[in-house]
Design an enzyme around this catalytic site. Structure first.
Site, short mmCIF file in Angstrom:
data_model
loop_
_atom_site.label_atom_id
_atom_site.label_comp_id
_atom_site.label_asym_id
_atom_site.label_seq_id
_atom_site.Cartn_x
_atom_site.Cartn_y
_atom_site.Cartn_z
CG HIS A 36 -2.12 -0.95 1.00
ND1 HIS A 36 -3.43 -0.53 0.85
CD2 HIS A 36 -2.17 -2.30 0.91
CE1 HIS A 36 -4.23 -1.58 0.70
NE2 HIS A 36 -3.48 -2.66 0.74
CG ASP A 67 -4.78 2.71 1.40
OD1 ASP A 67 -5.93 2.21 1.48
OD2 ASP A 67 -3.80 2.09 0.98
CG HIS A 109 -14.42 -4.85 -0.72
ND1 HIS A 109 -14.55 -5.65 0.38
CD2 HIS A 109 -13.28 -5.25 -1.34
CE1 HIS A 109 -13.54 -6.51 0.45
NE2 HIS A 109 -12.76 -6.28 -0.59
CB ALA A 129 12.75 -12.66 -10.76
CG HIS A 188 -0.04 -13.86 -6.00
ND1 HIS A 188 0.89 -13.43 -6.93
CD2 HIS A 188 -0.24 -12.79 -5.18
CE1 HIS A 188 1.23 -12.18 -6.68
NE2 HIS A 188 0.55 -11.75 -5.64
CG ASN A 192 0.68 -3.97 -7.47
OD1 ASN A 192 -0.07 -3.09 -7.86
ND2 ASN A 192 1.17 -4.00 -6.24
N GLY A 227 -8.00 -12.40 -0.34
CA GLY A 227 -8.27 -11.02 -0.73
C GLY A 227 -8.95 -10.94 -2.08
#
Length: 458
Positions: A19, A117, A148, A336, A353, A357, A376
Site C-alpha cells: 500500500h 488510502d 466491497h 526476480a 497468485h 499489481n 483477498g
C-alpha cells in the site's frame, strides 16, 4: 522550514504490504506535475525508511506515524495480520491528526487537500472538518472495489440463495456491472469469515464513506472493465482510473537489480517458451503443491524461471534442481526483477497468485496467466482473467496438482490449442499502453486529478 505561497497536501498511507509504495507512486507523479505543491507523506517508520533514501525528496516530505505496536517491541515481534492491523487502527486517527499538525508547523502552510488510502475511511471526516478535498485511493481493481462497495447487496443475495445454490455456482448480476461471478470468487470479507474482525469492519466502514470522496483513484485503465467503470462512475465523484502504474512510472533500478542474472538467462531461451513463476512476497503454496508444480514442469519439459525463497526451495522434489538447472532449461532464484522479466520475449506464461499489481504487469507485457489464488481480491482477479477478459486460466480445483498443472501449461503454451488467448492478451496490452499515452483515458484522468489536488477545479 517555511514554504510560503505553496499548496500543501497531506498523504495518508495504510502501512501494510504494497500500500505505501503504491500511494507514493501516485504522489511522485503528482509532485512532478505540480512542483508548487508540497506533499507531506505519512507512513510508519518502517516504510518511510525503506521508501526514502533521504528524509526529504524534492517536494515530498516523509513523516513517521505509529503503527500501533508497543514501543520497544520492533518489527521482529510476531504480531502480524489482523492483530497488527487492529493495533494500527486503534491509534491511526489520532496519529494522522498529530502528523498533520506537525507538518503544517514545519511547512508553514495549512494542508489544503488529503490524498489517502481508502482503507483509512475516517480521513473523510477529518477532511470535512478541515473543509478541504478528500481524494481516496483504491490499490486494487474495479471488480474488487465494486464487490466491497456492494457488500450489503451481496450479503442479502447470499442469505436468500445460500440454501439453493452452491458456492461454485455462477450467479448472474451478483455485482452490478459484472454479468456473472461465483460466491466463492468474492473477497471473503464480504460474506465469509469473521465479519466483525478489524479488517472486515474497516472495509465495511470504507464503503459508507467512499461516496463522500472528492475523487476516487484506481490503478487500472477504463478500457479493461468498461461496464464496471461506467457503473462505478455513477456512484462516485470523479472516478479516475490512472494506471497501469507500471506503464506510467519510471522505476528506479532496485537495489537488488538482477543479481541472479535472470535476463541473461532468458536471452538463451526460445521466444514465448518460458513459464515465469512467482507468487509475490506474501504467498507461497504449501509443500505438496510445490512438489506438484515442479513435477508438472518436468513432465511437460517446460523451460521455467521460478522466483522462490530459499526456505521454500527445500520442499522441491529430490534432485529437481540438479535435473532442471544443470542442463539450462530451468532457473530458480530467490527474487526476480518482475517487470523486466515479463517484458522479455522468451516469457510465454506467468504462473501467479493473481495479485493486482502482478495482473497489470502481465497485461502490460502481453503475457497470459495461470492463476493459483490465495486470499483477498486474488480469486476475483482470477475470475476476471479466465472468464471475463479470457487471457488466462485458473488452476483446476484451485490448487496445484501434477495433472491439472500439466494441462494448464500445455493449454497456454501450445500454439495448436490456442483459442485466441494470445490475441486477446495482446489486444489488452495495446489498450493499456494507449490509455497512458498522449490523450489516453488514464492520461486525461490524471490531469483531472492534478486539477483536484491543486484546487484548479474548486
Amino acid at each position: 522550514m517555511e514554504i510560503t505561497g505553496k499548496k500543501h497536501v497531506g498523504v495518508f498511507t495504510f502501512p501494510f504490504a504494497s500500500h505505501p509504495p503504491l500511494l507514493l507512486n501516485v504522489v511522485r507523479r503528482l509532485a512532478s506535475a505540480a512542483p508548487a505543491v508540497v506533499f507531506s507523506f505519512f507512513s510508519s517508520a518502517k516504510f518511510n525508511n525503506a521508501l526514502f533514501t533521504e528524509r526529504g525528496c524534492d517536494n515530498i516530505l516523509p513523516y513517521d506515524i505509529s503503527d500501533g505496536l508497543p514501543e520497544g517491541y520492533g518489527y521482529d515481534r510476531k504480531v502480524v495480520g489482523e492483530a497488527q492491523i487492529g493495533l494500527f487502527l486503534g491509534v491511526a486517527e489520532e496519529e494522522f491528526k498529530r502528523g498533520v499538525q506537525a507538518a503544517e508547523k514545519d511547512v508553514g502552510v495549512r494542508v489544503s487537500c488529503l490524498v489517502v488510502d481508502v482503507f483509512l475511511w475516517f480521513s473523510g471526516d477529518l477532511a470535512g472538518e478541515m473543509k478541504i478535498p478528500w481524494v481516496a485511493f483504491w490499490t486494487a481493481g474495479s471488480s474488487s472495489l465494486s464487490a466491497h462497495f456492494h457488500t450489503d447487496l451481496i450479503r442479502q443475495k447470499y442469505d436468500k440463495l445460500k440454501d439453493s445454490v452452491r458456492l461454485d455456482d455462477e450467479i448472474p448480476n451478483l455485482i452490478p456491472g459484472l454479468p456473472m461471478i461465483r460466491f466463492s470468487d468474492i473477497p471473503k470479507e464480504v460474506i465469509f469469515g469473521d465479519l466483525e474482525s478489524p479488517f472486515a469492519t474497516m472495509l465495511h466502514k470504507m464503503v459508507g464513506a467512499i461516496t463522500k470522496a472528492t475523487a476516487v483513484l484506481v490503478n487500472s485503465f477504463q478500457e479493461l472493465d468498461p461496464d464496471l467503470t461506467n457503473n462505478l462512475s455513477l456512484l462516485f465523484n470523479n472516478f479516475l482510473l490512472i494506471g497501469p502504474f507500471n506503464l506510467v512510472s519510471k522505476q528506479k533500478p532496485s537495489s537488488k537489480s538482477d543479481e541472479s542474472c535472470c535476463i541473461s538467462w532468458l536471452d538463451t531461451q526460445n521466444p514465448r517458451s518460458v513459464a515465469y513463476i512467482s507468487f509475490g512476497t506474501v504467498c507461497t503454496p504449501p509443500p505438496h503443491e510445490l512438489v506438484a508444480l515442479a513435477e508438472a514442469l518436468e513432465e511437460t519439459k517446460t523451460p521455467f524461471l521460478w522466483s522462490l525463497n530459499n526456505d521454500a526451495q527445500k520442499h522441491l522434489p529430490s534432485g529437481f534442481l540438479d535435473r532442471t538447472t544443470t542442463n539450462g532449461w530451468g532457473k530458480i532464484v530467490p527474487w526476480a526483477p518482475q517487470v523486466q522479466v515479463l517484458s522479455h520475449c522468451s516469457i510465454g506464461v506467468f504462473v501467479t497468485h493473481g495479485g493486482w499489481n502482478s495482473v497489470l504487469e502481465s497485461i502490460g507485457a502481453g503475457v497470459p496467466m495461470i492463476c493459483r489464488s490465495f486470499f483477498g481480491d486474488q480469486p476475483t482477479n482470477a475470475w476476471m482473467i479466465e472468464r471475463v477478459w479470457r487471457v488466462g486460466v485458473r488452476i483446476e480445483g484451485g490448487s496445484f496438482t501434477k495433472h491439472g498443472t500439466c494441462g494448464a501449461l500445455q493449454l497456454v503454451l501450445s500454439s495448436s490449442s490456442d483459442d485466441g488467448l494470445k490475441q486477446r492478451i495482446e489486444a489488452l496490452k495495446d489498450l493499456a499502453h494507449k490509455s497512458v499515452g498522449p490523450n489516453g483515458s488514464s492520461a486525461r484522468n490524471f490531469k483531472t486529478l492534478v486539477d483536484v489536488v491543486t484546487g484548479a477545479t474548486l
